[in-house]
Design an enzyme around this catalytic site. Structure first.
Site: not given
Length: 484
Positions: A243-244
């Site tokens: 997700k980052r």
């Protein structure tokens, strides 16, 4: 090609449509269109505990927003369980499968032993040749494939090349669980066969599955499809995408203000190349797409590159289309009349006219919406911090002294610029000392399209009204609100 190409996109509805799944869908869509075939959609919802209606709807909505249409009705894998069981019954009758009565405790012991010995778990085949009459009481059997134990299983992958597994390393996989439900491996093979799928294009995390599924095809006497396993998407640091890095659901990219055409263009270049070309229309993608040009190394996701590409597509989008997209992002004013507020024809024309200037500075619809808000706000502007700082008391006094000169004469960008320049010279000020507070008063921002274009778009009446509102009392109120 000897037969019509049929691809399929087959997501599991255990979460939203993520960026890797969207690229897989795009590659299947392009291949089918390139070869005059069809792309089918199958929802692999056999995991009943994790599959949700919300995830199914998110997948359908995500594909629709991205502009990837499928052919025919959506196929739901769970609804085909009777067909899967019928295939296994035929395999049992032919000796291609067998009943396994290994208990949960026995399977757990196998796992522990494999763990102690540092080897992969492999079912030991203890029921492969035993008489079912020896079955322990009260144990419902699983049905296992009677896989080959010697030789090799080989696939000719159009991306990975020739891939080989030793059959001794592939155990007898489960086809039906002890509760009678089909496994993923079986269901995929039966569904792909029944749906006429000729080409399976998916992530290379499924590569080992291809060996298992090839064995099932062979046991059934069916022709396996052509295999293409695409390397996964990694983050810019080379690590597995998270997700980052941008491993978000497609809905998140929509909310972040990306255009579907830009995202399609970005995704097609993640792992596929066509010379040095970076920008593709949909027709160019279809005409050029070739699996031979898909690389074997993981693609790297780059948000900055996506933003720049999105900016390119924003600049190429007509103003009226951008206004329509922005309206879909605005809060409701009249819920009974659909999404987005209602604007007068004059305000709509003003917004369309302003888009050419605004879209040059924006990279996403979110940025465009923020910069365009001054075009329709009905009351005093909310000033950002920089605009509030520009509108100090001397600047407001200067604006009020300028008003009479602006009010007279032709309302054109050229005439307005001449007037402001002449006023600045008479005041002994630099042009920026006059122009920047004007910009802040008219837009609530320290940056905008050209000031005189802004004044032209707003029109004489609205421009003069906003500037006249820069009295001391209004200044205190607006500055305090802007600072907040």
């Amino acid at each position: 090609m000897s037969q019509t190409a049929v691809t399929r996109f087959a997501p599991s509805p255990t979460g939203f449509l993520h960026i890797g799944g969207a690229r897989t869908a795009l590659f299947n869509w392009l291949y089918a269109r390139r070869h005059g075939g069809r792309m089918l959609l199958r929802i692999e919802d056999t995991d009943r505990e994790r599959s949700t209606e919300a995830a199914i709807q998110a997948i359908l909505d995500g594909l629709a927003w991205l502009g990837l249409s499928w052919d025919g009705e959506v196929v739901y894998q769970f609804s085909r369980a009777d067909r899967h069981r019928a295939v296994v019954a035929d395999m049992l009758a032919r000796g291609a499968a067998y009943r396994c009565y290994a208990t949960p405790d026995e399977l757990a012991a196998m796992r522990e032993e494999a763990k102690r010995e540092g080897r992969p778990l492999r079912y030991d085949g203890r029921w492969r040749d035993r008489d079912p009459a020896e079955a322990p009481p009260g144990v419902s059997p699983a049905i296992r494939l009677r896989a080959r134990t010697e030789g090799e299983t080989v696939i000719a992958d159009r991306v990975q090349g020739r891939v080989t597994w030793q059959n001794k390393d592939l155990d007898d996989l489960v086809l039906l669980r002890s509760d009678g439900n089909p496994t993923y491996m079986l269901a995929v093979v039966v569904d792909d066969h029944d749906m006429g799928v000729t080409d399976v294009i998916r992530g290379d995390d499924h590569l080992t599955n291809a060996a298992r599924q090839t064995q099932i095809y062979d046991a059934l006497g069916w022709d396996a499809p052509s295999w293409s396993h695409i390397p996964l998407i990694h983050g810019p640091d080379g690590a597995k995408l998270s997700k980052r890095h941008g491993a978000l659901g497609i809905e998140a990219y929509r909310e972040l203000g990306y255009l579907p055409a830009a995202l399609r263009n970005y995704l097609v270049r993640l792992g596929w190349s066509h010379g040095n070309q970076e920008i593709f229309t949909d027709s160019e993608m279809v005409e050029s797409f070739d699996l031979a040009q898909v690389g074997r190394s993981p693609a790297r996701f780059d948000f900055a590159k996506l933003e720049n590409l999105n900016g390119h597509y924003l600049r190429g989008t007509p103003g009226a289309d951008l206004v329509e997209r922005l309206d879909g992002r605005l809060p409701l004013r009249a819920p009974s009349r659909g999404r987005g507020p209602r604007f007068s024809p004059a305000v709509r024309d003003r917004r369309v006219a302003a888009m050419d200037g605004l879209k040059e500075r924006a990279k996403t619809l979110v940025e465009l919406l923020d910069s365009a808000y001054y075009l329709w706000v009905p009351g005093p502007l909310d000033l950002d911090a920089k605009a509030a700082a520009l509108l100090d008391a001397p600047a407001r006094d200067r604006i009020l002294r300028l008003l009479p000169a602006l009010a007279d004469g032709e309302w054109s960008a050229e005439r307005l610029e001449e007037t402001v320049r002449a006023f600045a010279e008479a005041e002994g000020s630099k042009l920026g000392q006059v122009a920047q507070p004007l910009r802040a008063a008219l837009t609530g921002r320290a940056t905008s399209p050209g000031l005189f274009d802004v004044m032209t778009v707003l029109g004489r009446r609205e421009t003069l009204a906003r500037l006249a509102a820069q009295g001391p009392a209004a200044g205190v109120t607006e500055r305090s609100r802007g600072a907040a």
